[in-house]
Design a protein around this motif. Structure first.
Motif, mmCIF file in Angstrom:
data_model
loop_
_atom_site.group_PDB
_atom_site.id
_atom_site.type_symbol
_atom_site.label_atom_id
_atom_site.label_comp_id
_atom_site.label_asym_id
_atom_site.label_seq_id
_atom_site.Cartn_x
_atom_site.Cartn_y
_atom_site.Cartn_z
ATOM 1 N N GLY A 79 43.829 37.348 38.005
ATOM 2 C CA GLY A 79 44.519 36.533 38.998
ATOM 3 C C GLY A 79 44.974 37.307 40.221
ATOM 4 O O GLY A 79 45.807 36.821 40.986
ATOM 5 N N ARG A 80 44.386 38.493 40.457
ATOM 6 C CA ARG A 80 44.838 39.366 41.542
ATOM 7 C C ARG A 80 43.908 39.280 42.748
ATOM 8 O O ARG A 80 42.684 39.422 42.613
ATOM 9 N N PRO A 81 44.454 39.084 43.959
ATOM 10 C CA PRO A 81 43.620 38.979 45.159
ATOM 11 C C PRO A 81 42.989 40.294 45.596
ATOM 12 O O PRO A 81 42.155 40.298 46.505
ATOM 13 N N ASP A 82 43.369 41.403 44.971
ATOM 14 C CA ASP A 82 42.749 42.685 45.293
ATOM 15 C C ASP A 82 41.679 43.069 44.270
ATOM 16 O O ASP A 82 41.168 44.186 44.291
ATOM 17 N N GLY A 100 31.567 43.120 42.510
ATOM 18 C CA GLY A 100 32.988 43.372 42.378
ATOM 19 C C GLY A 100 33.364 43.825 40.969
ATOM 20 O O GLY A 100 32.509 44.020 40.110
ATOM 21 N N PRO A 101 34.665 44.044 40.774
ATOM 22 C CA PRO A 101 35.766 43.585 41.624
ATOM 23 C C PRO A 101 35.908 44.396 42.912
ATOM 24 O O PRO A 101 35.719 45.605 42.917
ATOM 25 N N VAL A 114 35.205 42.198 55.034
ATOM 26 C CA VAL A 114 34.242 42.891 54.192
ATOM 27 C C VAL A 114 34.851 43.098 52.816
ATOM 28 O O VAL A 114 36.053 42.991 52.615
ATOM 29 N N ALA A 115 33.981 43.390 51.863
ATOM 30 C CA ALA A 115 34.424 43.650 50.502
ATOM 31 C C ALA A 115 34.308 45.135 50.212
ATOM 32 O O ALA A 115 33.241 45.729 50.381
ATOM 33 N N ALA A 120 42.571 49.095 47.300
ATOM 34 C CA ALA A 120 43.275 49.039 48.576
ATOM 35 C C ALA A 120 44.121 47.775 48.588
ATOM 36 O O ALA A 120 43.990 46.912 47.737
ATOM 37 N N LYS A 121 44.984 47.677 49.580
ATOM 38 C CA LYS A 121 45.844 46.518 49.693
ATOM 39 C C LYS A 121 45.080 45.362 50.315
ATOM 40 O O LYS A 121 44.490 45.485 51.380
ATOM 41 N N ALA A 122 45.086 44.213 49.644
ATOM 42 C CA ALA A 122 44.366 43.057 50.139
ATOM 43 C C ALA A 122 45.038 42.512 51.392
ATOM 44 O O ALA A 122 46.259 42.528 51.519
#
Length: 343
Positions: A79-82, A100-101, A114-115, A120-122
Motif C-alpha cells: 500500500g506504499r506509493p514509493d 517494479g517496485p 519517470v519510474a 527515494a521519496k515519492a
C-alpha cells in the motif's frame, strides 16, 4: 526447443519459462502478508485497496467502471506509493508484464514523470500524472456508440457502461508477473474486495474536517486568466449535473479555458474547434488528455464578469452528453446576462 551451449559446454537456459522460472527478488515481494494493493482514478489515487489471494499465484480485486467508462490504476506493494508495480508506460492494456517496485519521480527541469528503481521519496500525486506508468481499463467503444451492437468482431472486448464491474488480477509465476482483467456478470457472486466498498469506508468520506469526500466528482475550470490553475466549479442543487464558476476577465483580449475533472489532466474536456467562441455547434470532446491547445474562448472587456456553466449527463443507451456555456453577468450578483456562448 534446443538449449544453446554456453561456457564449458553448459546449457544456456531460456530467458522465459512458462511455469515461472526463478524467483522474485526479495525487494520485489511485499513485506506484509498478501501485501498487494490496487489504487487508481476511482479514488483520486488516495485509497489503496488490498487484493485478495487466489491460491498462491494470483491476487484479485473488483473495480466498478465510473462515468468516464475508463479507469487508470497501479499496484502498490504494502500500500506504499514509493513501491509501485507498473507496466512501464502510461495507459497500457491488460496482458503486459509488470515492472517494479519503483518510485515515481519527477525527472529533470521539465518535470517529466519517470519510474526509478532506487529507494527515494515519492512525489505527491505523481501517480496521477498523465506521464505516469499505469494500466488503463477502458470500457469505451472502439467503433462508436451507434455501432456498438453492429460489429462485435472489431469491438472492444472490455466494452462496458458506468456501473459495470471488472475483476483485476495480478498473476505471478516465479519471477514473472502479469496483470489482466475481465468483465464480471451482474449476478456473479464475488468474494474479491471491491474498490467502491473500500472507498465508501474511507476515512473522512463524510466529514470535511477529516478529509475530502473521495466519492464525489469535482469539476474545475482552467484558463489563461488564472495561469491555467484549477478553479473549482460549484454544483447547482436545483439541476443535477450542472456546475458553474464566475470569472472576471483580466484583459481586453478575452480568455481561453478548458474543463477538467478531479484535477486530472487525463480527464480534460475541450471543444473540437480551437478557440471556439460561438460553440452552439461545437462538439465537446473528452474526458482525455488529447485536447492540447483546444479551448473555448470568451471575448469581453477588462474586469467584465462571466459565468461559465458545464453540464454532464448520461443519455439512454450509455452516450455521454456534455454542454459548456457562458454568459456575461451584470453587476456583482445578479443573474441577468447581456451575451451568451454555448458548446
Amino acid at each position: 526447443g534446443e538449449l544453446l551451449a554456453g561456457r564449458r559446454g553448459q546449457p544456456v537456459l531460456p530467458s522465459f519459462w512458462p511455469g515461472g522460472g526463478g524467483e522474485l527478488p526479495r525487494n520485489a515481494q511485499p513485506k506484509q502478508k498478501d501485501g498487494y494493493f490496487v489504487v487508481g482514478t476511482w479514488s483520486r489515487w488516495q485509497v489503496p485497496v488490498q487484493m485478495e489471494p487466489e491460491g498462491t499465484s494470483a491476487y484479485s480485486c473488483i473495480v466498478t467502471l465510473g462515468e468516464n467508462r475508463w479507469e487508470k490504476f497501479q499496484i502498490w506493494l504494502d500500500g506504499r506509493p514509493d513501491k509501485v508495480l507498473h507496466p512501464g508506460s502510461p495507459k497500457m492494456p491488460k496482458g503486459c508484464g509488470v515492472l517494479g517496485p519503483s518510485t515515481i519521480l519527477r525527472d529533470g527541469e521539465e518535470g517529466a514523470i519517470v519510474a526509478h528503481g532506487e529507494v527515494a521519496k515519492a512525489v505527491p500525486d505523481a501517480s496521477s500524472s498523465t506521464e505516469a506508468p499505469t494500466w488503463l481499463l477502458d470500457g469505451r467503444s472502439w467503433v462508436g456508440l451507434e455501432l456498438e451492437s453492429a460489429d462485435a468482431g472489431v469491438e472492444n472486448p472490455d466494452l462496458g457502461l458506468p456501473g459495470d464491474r471488472y475483476c483485476i488480477r495480478l498473476e505471478i509465476a516465479g519471477k514473472w508477473r502479469m496483470v489482466t482483467w475481465e468483465k464480471v456478470s451482474t449476478d456473479s457472486v464475488l468474494t474479491a474486495p471491491d474498490t467502491t466498498t473500500a472507498l465508501l469506508r474511507a476515512p473522512g468520506r463524510k466529514a470535511e474536517e477529516e478529509g475530502p469526500d473521495l466519492t464525489a466528482t469535482k469539476y474545475y475550470v482552467v484558463g489563461s486568466w488564472s495561469d491555467w490553475e484549477f478553479r473549482a466549479m460549484e454544483e447547482d442543487p436545483s439541476m443535477p449535473g450542472l456546475v458553474s464558476l464566475d470569472i472576471w476577465l483580466t484583459s481586453n483580449y478575452g480568455v481561453d479555458f478548458q474543463i477538467v475533472r478531479n484535477t486530472d489532466w487525463d480527464q480534460a474536456f475541450y471543444p473540437r474547434v480551437l478557440g471556439a467562441g460561438d460553440g452552439s455547434i461545437v462538439e465537446v470532446l473528452g474526458p482525455d488528455d488529447l485536447g492540447g491547445e483546444a479551448a473555448w474562448r470568451i471575448e469581453g472587456s477588462l474586469g467584465q464578469r462571466f459565468r461559465i456553466q458545464f453540464q454532464r449527463s448520461r443519455e439512454p443507451g450509455g452516450s455521454d452528453s456534455c454542454a459548456v456555456s457562458w454568459r456575461a453577468m451584470s453587476g456583482l450578483g445578479t443573474s441577468g446576462s447581456t451575451s451568451e456562448g454555448a458548446a
